[in-house]
Design an enzyme around this catalytic site. Structure first.
Site, PDB file in Angstrom:
ATOM      1  N   ASN A 177     -23.149  34.915  -3.021  1.00 45.56           N
ATOM      2  CA  ASN A 177     -22.618  33.883  -3.916  1.00 45.56           C
ATOM      3  C   ASN A 177     -21.390  34.388  -4.664  1.00 45.56           C
ATOM      4  O   ASN A 177     -20.398  33.669  -4.826  1.00 45.56           O
ATOM      5  CB  ASN A 177     -23.682  33.457  -4.931  1.00 45.56           C
ATOM      6  CG  ASN A 177     -24.809  32.657  -4.301  1.00 45.56           C
ATOM      7  OD1 ASN A 177     -24.704  32.207  -3.166  1.00 45.56           O
ATOM      8  ND2 ASN A 177     -25.892  32.493  -5.040  1.00 45.56           N
ATOM      9  N   ARG A 187     -21.479  21.167   9.142  1.00 45.96           N
ATOM     10  CA  ARG A 187     -21.862  22.542   9.477  1.00 45.96           C
ATOM     11  C   ARG A 187     -23.004  22.463  10.491  1.00 45.96           C
ATOM     12  O   ARG A 187     -23.983  21.747  10.260  1.00 45.96           O
ATOM     13  CB  ARG A 187     -22.328  23.319   8.245  1.00 45.96           C
ATOM     14  CG  ARG A 187     -21.330  23.396   7.108  1.00 45.96           C
ATOM     15  CD  ARG A 187     -21.839  24.338   6.009  1.00 45.96           C
ATOM     16  NE  ARG A 187     -21.140  24.141   4.768  1.00 45.96           N
ATOM     17  CZ  ARG A 187     -19.952  24.661   4.472  1.00 45.96           C
ATOM     18  NH1 ARG A 187     -19.336  25.398   5.369  1.00 45.96           N
ATOM     19  NH2 ARG A 187     -19.387  24.437   3.298  1.00 45.96           N
ATOM     20  N   ARG A 228     -15.424  24.484   4.476  1.00 40.01           N
ATOM     21  CA  ARG A 228     -15.010  25.817   4.058  1.00 40.01           C
ATOM     22  C   ARG A 228     -15.909  26.911   4.634  1.00 40.01           C
ATOM     23  O   ARG A 228     -17.127  26.852   4.547  1.00 40.01           O
ATOM     24  CB  ARG A 228     -14.992  25.908   2.529  1.00 40.01           C
ATOM     25  CG  ARG A 228     -14.525  27.257   2.006  1.00 40.01           C
ATOM     26  CD  ARG A 228     -14.386  27.235   0.507  1.00 40.01           C
ATOM     27  NE  ARG A 228     -13.107  26.684   0.092  1.00 40.01           N
ATOM     28  CZ  ARG A 228     -12.948  25.886  -0.965  1.00 40.01           C
ATOM     29  NH1 ARG A 228     -13.995  25.532  -1.670  1.00 40.01           N
ATOM     30  NH2 ARG A 228     -11.759  25.449  -1.300  1.00 40.01           N
ATOM     31  N   HIS A 230     -17.991  14.226   4.720  1.00 39.73           N
ATOM     32  CA  HIS A 230     -19.138  15.031   4.289  1.00 39.73           C
ATOM     33  C   HIS A 230     -20.450  14.267   4.423  1.00 39.73           C
ATOM     34  O   HIS A 230     -21.515  14.784   4.124  1.00 39.73           O
ATOM     35  CB  HIS A 230     -18.920  15.461   2.835  1.00 39.73           C
ATOM     36  CG  HIS A 230     -19.884  16.496   2.341  1.00 39.73           C
ATOM     37  ND1 HIS A 230     -20.847  16.224   1.394  1.00 39.73           N
ATOM     38  CD2 HIS A 230     -20.045  17.810   2.666  1.00 39.73           C
ATOM     39  CE1 HIS A 230     -21.554  17.312   1.148  1.00 39.73           C
ATOM     40  NE2 HIS A 230     -21.084  18.289   1.902  1.00 39.73           N
ATOM     41  N   TYR A 259     -33.049  25.124   3.314  1.00 41.11           N
ATOM     42  CA  TYR A 259     -32.475  24.167   2.369  1.00 41.11           C
ATOM     43  C   TYR A 259     -33.419  22.981   2.233  1.00 41.11           C
ATOM     44  O   TYR A 259     -33.907  22.453   3.235  1.00 41.11           O
ATOM     45  CB  TYR A 259     -31.127  23.635   2.874  1.00 41.11           C
ATOM     46  CG  TYR A 259     -29.960  24.575   2.775  1.00 41.11           C
ATOM     47  CD1 TYR A 259     -30.129  25.961   2.746  1.00 41.11           C
ATOM     48  CD2 TYR A 259     -28.661  24.091   2.733  1.00 41.11           C
ATOM     49  CE1 TYR A 259     -29.049  26.822   2.669  1.00 41.11           C
ATOM     50  CE2 TYR A 259     -27.566  24.939   2.662  1.00 41.11           C
ATOM     51  CZ  TYR A 259     -27.763  26.303   2.634  1.00 41.11           C
ATOM     52  OH  TYR A 259     -26.690  27.150   2.568  1.00 41.11           O
ATOM     53  N   ARG A 290     -28.921  22.073  -9.586  1.00 38.94           N
ATOM     54  CA  ARG A 290     -29.081  23.436  -9.088  1.00 38.94           C
ATOM     55  C   ARG A 290     -27.945  24.343  -9.542  1.00 38.94           C
ATOM     56  O   ARG A 290     -28.165  25.460  -9.966  1.00 38.94           O
ATOM     57  CB  ARG A 290     -29.140  23.444  -7.560  1.00 38.94           C
ATOM     58  CG  ARG A 290     -29.452  24.829  -7.000  1.00 38.94           C
ATOM     59  CD  ARG A 290     -29.147  24.935  -5.525  1.00 38.94           C
ATOM     60  NE  ARG A 290     -27.735  25.176  -5.268  1.00 38.94           N
ATOM     61  CZ  ARG A 290     -27.032  24.601  -4.313  1.00 38.94           C
ATOM     62  NH1 ARG A 290     -27.602  23.719  -3.534  1.00 38.94           N
ATOM     63  NH2 ARG A 290     -25.758  24.880  -4.136  1.00 38.94           N
ATOM     64  N   HIS A 322     -31.191  21.490  -2.256  1.00 37.10           N
ATOM     65  CA  HIS A 322     -29.960  20.911  -1.725  1.00 37.10           C
ATOM     66  C   HIS A 322     -29.985  19.392  -1.676  1.00 37.10           C
ATOM     67  O   HIS A 322     -28.924  18.753  -1.557  1.00 37.10           O
ATOM     68  CB  HIS A 322     -29.707  21.480  -0.322  1.00 37.10           C
ATOM     69  CG  HIS A 322     -28.356  21.203   0.228  1.00 37.10           C
ATOM     70  ND1 HIS A 322     -28.130  20.237   1.187  1.00 37.10           N
ATOM     71  CD2 HIS A 322     -27.149  21.761  -0.036  1.00 37.10           C
ATOM     72  CE1 HIS A 322     -26.837  20.213   1.491  1.00 37.10           C
ATOM     73  NE2 HIS A 322     -26.229  21.126   0.766  1.00 37.10           N
TER      74      HIS A 322
END
Length: 718
Positions: free
Chosen positions: A47, A375, A405, A435, A468, A564, A592
């Site tokens: 992170n 992703r 990213r 997204h 997740y 979160r 998530h």
């Protein structure tokens, strides 16, 4: 009401550091299994790498811009706060690491270095190095003709080597090759099998460094110290019209390789001459970039720290559940046609989704598949099914977001693979990231096209679906499915305008609809009607929506937030946010899923979303929130939310001071929401299965009794 936003918001960078501090809390929690605590150190480090690559880099650019404009820089003041917090966290990290290593020793697990090797292990490692490791290592020799910035990978840890001779110092960099070999090696047992010995790849290289350089260099002594470079993750994308999106992203990724350094973490024991050499060769002049640390960097590899000891040293496995909704029919489409299905990952099997796409690839009735991909896993069953669908004559359209990213290169490669297979690949809208988490399948049934769709909060990624938490709605509701189809059409033809009656779609109507939902609660509160808002998000940052929540709180709306990560809103300010409670949960799974619940006069309007409440998600991305209409599914999600807001084990309170206190349990029974949710879903699926069996029994009895009834009716008639 127009409160002073400077006093009523927390800087996103400091809020993010507070989130990562919650991750660090897990590493020092004695109730967490020991090996899992070590792995949380890896998560914290990973992170922090991203934090510097993205957020610190942005602050540094703001400082540079303000200096060019000769203006006052609030960014410099913010950077000082960031540096102070980072140093505090780093010191705490080092202390926790030392404590955990001692705890491992008590469990007969020893992570040793090259100086602690006995003769048996020393000889074994030298052979292991020659047989398995040396071929993956290519030292980079430092000289005046080489630009180090062009050759250093900021995903990697390097060992900086200095070869000392009587007349000179020769420097070299050795990349620790963790992509090809494990970072940790378990040493063979010599005598006692009770003790387990582990050694880091870094230390194996240190132990065998003479063997690397001895054949080619003359030196009297050698020193080795670790370092890690972090670069600015943003990069310029040319807007030349003749370039395709793929060409722009490929060029941009090459620019990232030489982007501005934002952090150099180095062994604090490193000699001054070596540090000066690195600063000079990496063009580092600011002390803000320099972070002295311990002997090891790239702690992100500790995410995969092995467990050579007893099972209790890591979390007990939770086996993913089968969905009764999908099990009730021979194929996925008949199952969805019988009623909406909601999956909750990682508690449910992600294989239900991959199986639906696999079936669609060869089902003769399926005519087309359309999917958003942000992703995906490296070895993706989803992608293979899309390729198989083309082979079977289906029309397949994949919208691949190249600007995801750190997944840009992977998505470029998938673009080529799918395009070569015959998939129609789109890269969305140049000015907007796509997204949303959508999959639409068109199936010809009785001469008509029937649509089946997936709308969720998570990516179509088999790997992340195991860790997740995400919600996924499967529905054959034709009104919702047609609106999903509209979203795909808008991505391909962005200048069209559509009205959405069910979905909330960014950037087309999300801001307007969210404000309207909040305003309705404000009106009800002022009219002395029960009013409440419950939100579960990764990040809450959009200034306008934060102000709307403050307005709602002041009007008497009861607001509960589960955030979160970043939360710029400050709760419990008298007269402003005293009706707002904010919590955050960090546990074995990464929270998530995104959920919005508005009381709406008792109607309980519930949405599952792909978007956080950040300006980029509301205004600059294609995002979709779907309403949950099925009463049973709505109650399930509301029950799960309730479990999370009652968590008194892993829930932290978000406050103005960003101190992350755990929620006080008092005399209440222990509630650890992630475990409670798993048990809830086990019971939920059991009830669904029992009801389904009962329905089959009723159907069977009805079929068996119908001939007798017919015979009786005929006899009576005669």
């Amino acid at each position: 009401m127009s409160p002073n936003t400077e006093k009523l918001s927390i800087d996103k960078e400091l809020s993010w550091l507070s989130f990562n501090e919650r991750v660090l809390q897990e590493a020092c929690d004695p109730n967490v299994p020991l090996v899992e605590r070590v792995r949380f150190l890896g998560i914290f480090s990973n992170n922090m790498d991203e934090f510097f690559r993205v957020r610190v880099a942005a602050v540094r650019r703001a400082i540079l811009l303000s200096s060019l404009q000769e203006g006052r820089s609030n960014s410099r003041h913010l950077m000082a706060k960031i540096q102070s917090k980072v140093m505090t966290l780093q010191e705490r990290f080092d202390n926790i690491y030392s404590d955990l290593m001692r705890e491992l020793v008590r469990r007969n697990i020893l992570l040793i270095n090259e100086k602690q090797l006995n003769e048996f292990h020393s000889n074994w490692l030298k052979k292991h190095f020659r047989d398995h490791l040396k071929r993956h290592i290519n030292p980079l020799i430092v000289n005046n003709n080489r630009d180090l910035l062009k050759h250093i990978n900021d995903e990697a840890t390097y060992l900086c080597v200095c070869l000392y001779s009587k007349t000179r110092r020769q420097y070299a960099l050795v990349e620790v090759p963790t992509k090809n070999v494990p970072r940790f090696v378990e040493l063979p047992a010599e005598k006692s099998k009770a003790k387990k010995y582990l050694i880091l790849l870094d230390n194996i290289i240190r132990h065998c460094v003479d063997e690397l350089f001895g054949p080619f260099f003359e030196f009297e002594s050698i020193e080795v110290f670790s370092m890690k470079l972090t670069r600015d993750a943003d990069f310029d994308i040319t807007d030349e019209l003749e370039q395709t999106q793929l060409e722009k992203m490929t060029k941009g990724l090459k620019k990232r390789l030489t982007a501005e350094p934002v952090r150099l973490v180095y062994d604090k024991e490193m000699p001054e001459h070596m540090l000066e050499m690195l600063k000079g060769n990496l063009n580092i002049s600011s002390t803000e970039c320099l972070i002295p640390g311990g002997r090891y960097h790239s702690f992100k590899d500790f995410i995969g720290f092995p467990n050579p000891g007893r099972d209790y040293l890591e979390n007990e496995k939770l086996h993913a559940l089968n969905s009764t909704g999908f099990a009730r029919s021979a194929n996925s489409f008949d199952a969805i046609k019988m009623g909406d299905i909601m999956l909750n990952y990682p508690y449910h099997k992600f294989a239900h989704f991959t199986e639906m796409v696999r079936q669609a690839a060869y089902d003769p009735a399926v005519r087309f598949i359309r999917i958003n991909l942000y992703r995906v896993a490296k070895k993706s069953h989803v992608m293979q099914s899309l390729i198989d669908a083309v082979k079977n004559g289906k029309q397949v359209t994949a919208v691949i977001e190249l600007r995801a990213r750190f997944d840009e290169q992977s998505n470029i490669e998938w673009t080529r693979i799918l395009a070569e297979a015959g998939v129609k690949v789109h890269h969305g809208i140049p000015s907007l990231k796509v997204h949303s988490k959508l999959c639409l399948i068109g199936r010809e049934e009785q001469g008509e096209m029937r649509l089946y769709c997936h709308v969720g909060s998570g990516n179509f990624n088999e790997s992340t679906a195991r860790v997740y938490t995400d919600l996924a709605l499967f529905t054959a509701n034709q009104e919702i499915a047609r609106e999903v189809e509209q979203v795909f059409d808008l991505i391909e033809h962005p200048y069209r305008r559509d009205n959405f009656q069910h979905l909330i779609v960014s950037p087309y109507d999300a801001r307007q609809k969210l404000s309207h939902l909040i305003d309705n609660e404000i009106v009800n509160a002022k009219g002395h009607i029960k009013a409440s808002i419950t939100l579960k998000l990764n990040n809450l940052l959009d200034e306008t929506l934060v102000q709307k929540l403050y307005e709602a709180s002041a009007a008497g709306v009861k607001i509960k937030l589960l955030i979160r990560g970043i939360c710029s809103l400050i709760p419990q300010i008298p007269g402003v946010s005293e009706n707002i409670e904010v919590y955050s949960i960090v546990d074995r799974f990464l929270e998530h899923s995104r959920v919005m619940l508005f009381h709406a006069g008792g109607e309980n309007k519930l949405f599952v979303c792909s978007a956080d409440w950040m300006s980029r998600n509301i205004d600059n991305r294609v995002e979709v929130s779907v309403p949950i209409y099925d009463p049973r599914l709505k109650q399930m999600v509301m029950d799960i939310l309730s479990l999370q807001f009652n968590d008194n084990t892993k829930a932290r309170i978000i406050n103005k001071e960003q101190t992350n206190p755990y929620r006080n349990r008092g005399n209440k029974r222990k509630v650890r929401s992630q475990i409670a949710i798993y048990q809830y879903l086990i019971n939920y699926e059991k009830r669904c299965q029992q009801e389904f069996i009962a329905q089959l029994e009723e159907q069977k009895q009805a079929e068996e009794s119908s001939p007798a009834i017919n015979d009786a009716l005929q006899a009576k008639a005669s």
